[in-house]
Scaffold this active site. Structure first.
Site, mmCIF file in Angstrom:
data_model
loop_
_atom_site.group_PDB
_atom_site.id
_atom_site.type_symbol
_atom_site.label_atom_id
_atom_site.label_comp_id
_atom_site.label_asym_id
_atom_site.label_seq_id
_atom_site.Cartn_x
_atom_site.Cartn_y
_atom_site.Cartn_z
ATOM 1 N N ASN A 1 0.863 -1.180 0.000
ATOM 2 C CA ASN A 1 0.000 0.000 0.000
ATOM 3 C C ASN A 1 0.902 1.233 0.000
ATOM 4 O OD1 ASN A 1 -1.785 2.060 0.504
ATOM 5 N ND2 ASN A 1 -2.404 1.339 2.540
ATOM 6 N N TRP A 2 0.991 1.867 -1.158
ATOM 7 C CA TRP A 2 1.916 3.004 -1.294
ATOM 8 C C TRP A 2 1.388 4.278 -0.609
ATOM 9 C CZ3 TRP A 2 4.120 3.087 -7.023
ATOM 10 C CH2 TRP A 2 4.749 1.854 -7.280
ATOM 11 N N LYS A 3 0.134 4.237 -0.216
ATOM 12 C CA LYS A 3 -0.508 5.409 0.411
ATOM 13 C C LYS A 3 -0.288 6.651 -0.457
ATOM 14 C CE LYS A 3 -0.180 3.151 4.846
ATOM 15 N NZ LYS A 3 -0.108 3.244 6.301
ATOM 16 N N HIS B 1 -9.443 0.969 5.355
ATOM 17 C CA HIS B 1 -8.154 1.214 6.011
ATOM 18 C C HIS B 1 -8.382 2.159 7.185
ATOM 19 C CE1 HIS B 1 -4.049 2.424 6.742
ATOM 20 N NE2 HIS B 1 -3.674 1.367 6.037
ATOM 21 N N GLU C 1 -6.774 4.589 8.224
ATOM 22 C CA GLU C 1 -6.577 6.011 7.906
ATOM 23 C C GLU C 1 -7.833 6.586 7.266
ATOM 24 O OE1 GLU C 1 -2.935 5.437 5.714
ATOM 25 O OE2 GLU C 1 -1.962 4.829 7.576
ATOM 26 N N GLU D 1 -5.023 -4.984 10.678
ATOM 27 C CA GLU D 1 -4.005 -3.958 10.880
ATOM 28 C C GLU D 1 -4.261 -3.239 12.201
ATOM 29 O OE1 GLU D 1 -2.217 -2.701 6.826
ATOM 30 O OE2 GLU D 1 -3.889 -1.375 7.263
ATOM 31 N N GLY E 1 2.722 2.375 10.824
ATOM 32 C CA GLY E 1 3.642 3.489 10.648
ATOM 33 C C GLY E 1 4.346 3.905 11.930
ATOM 34 N N SER F 1 3.764 -2.045 10.333
ATOM 35 C CA SER F 1 5.222 -2.101 10.510
ATOM 36 C C SER F 1 5.807 -3.476 10.185
ATOM 37 C CB SER F 1 5.616 -1.655 11.919
ATOM 38 O OG SER F 1 5.188 -0.324 12.134
ATOM 39 N N GLY G 1 2.982 -1.073 4.290
ATOM 40 C CA GLY G 1 3.011 0.357 3.985
ATOM 41 C C GLY G 1 4.427 0.784 3.664
ATOM 42 N N GLY G 2 5.100 1.380 4.628
ATOM 43 C CA GLY G 2 6.433 1.955 4.442
ATOM 44 C C GLY G 2 7.408 1.069 3.679
#
Ligand code: 13P
Length: 255
Positions: free
Chosen positions: A9-11, A98, A100, A170, A176, A216, A237-238
């Site tokens: 997930n590149w966000k 998600h 977010e 998640e 993150g 993470s 993510g990251g």
């Protein structure tokens, strides 16, 4: 038997050139270094790069997903992207719910139910996210929270439609933050989710449902997380913004 999947997930990261570079690097590394064809690889770039990236990667090997879609099928909804539009660009899956989106854009179970249905109607797979906040875990409400999130949306689907859903657990406190759920904490929740699915739809569907862990997840912890019997991969993510790390995560399965 269910499939292992690693989804990136590149966000809201990458401008045009960076997106092309990253997608090309992931494509090359997956081709050269991922030996297990049974591990599904998914990337979810920002909407604006979807068409470009589907030309850069081998879409037979890497599935292109979106990070969201509109809750209405079409019409006067300025700035929105419909499920049908996504499908017309070759998108195969859509991340929904998600944390977010729930926290910053007020997405409710009601909106998510509409989105999940639109994604399915357009022959794509929902990657449905659930997970508790820190205070919910600390007050020992995490199982109840996740149960409610799942029951209020994807358990409303028919059996046939539920079979197309990928679940992503998640925990919000791990996203993150560099703080990962321990492999045992992840396993405990994944096992709980699979038990809920079994009670609702029966053991065959429960055994076939892919449940991803997100929060993470990185090369240094992926192997331990993925070694757990109910952890079928990750929503990353990251670490998905680095082709080397992302590929190392894809190669972290023993099973
Ligand atoms: P991080 O891997 O950056 O913690 O993000 C997880 C996530 O939210 C994936 O959807």
């Amino acid at each position: 038997m269910r499939k292992n999947i690693v989804a990136g997930n590149w966000k809201m990261h990458t401008c045009k050139d960076e997106a092309i570079l990253l997608a090309s690097a992931v494509n090359k590394k997956v081709k050269e270094e991922v030996k297990n064809d049974n591990t599904g690889v998914v990337i979810a770039p920002p909407f604006i790069h979807l068409s470009l990236i589907s030309q850069v990667v081998d879409t037979e090997r890497i599935c292109i997903a979106a990070q969201n879609c509109a809750s209405e099928p079409k019409g006067a909804f300025t700035g929105e992207i419909s499920a049908r539009m996504l499908q017309s660009y070759g998108v195969k899956a859509v991340i929904l719910g998600h944390s977010e989106r729930r926290a910053y854009y007020g997405e409710t179970d009601e909106t998510l139910t509409k989105k999940v249905n639109l994604v399915l109607e357009n022959n794509m797979r929902p990657i449905f996210c659930c997970g508790e906040k820190l205070e919910e875990r600390e007050s020992n409400n995490h199982f109840e929270v996740v149960k409610r999130q799942i029951e209020n949306v994807v358990f409303k689907l028919s059996k046939d439609n539920f079979e197309k859903v990928i679940i992503a657990y998640e925990p919000v406190w791990a996203i993150g933050t560099g703080k990962t759920a321990s492999a045992d904490q992840a396993q405990e929740m994944h096992e709980f989710i699979r038990k809920l699915i079994k009670e609702k739809f029966g053991s065959e569907i429960a055994e076939n449902t892919t449940i991803l862990y997100g929060g993470s997840c990185k090369p240094s912890n992926a192997q331990e997380l993925f070694s757990k019997p109910d952890v079928d991969g990750g929503l990353i993510g990251g670490a998905s913004l680095n082709a080397e790390d992302f590929t190392a995560i894809i190669n972290s399965f023993e099973k």
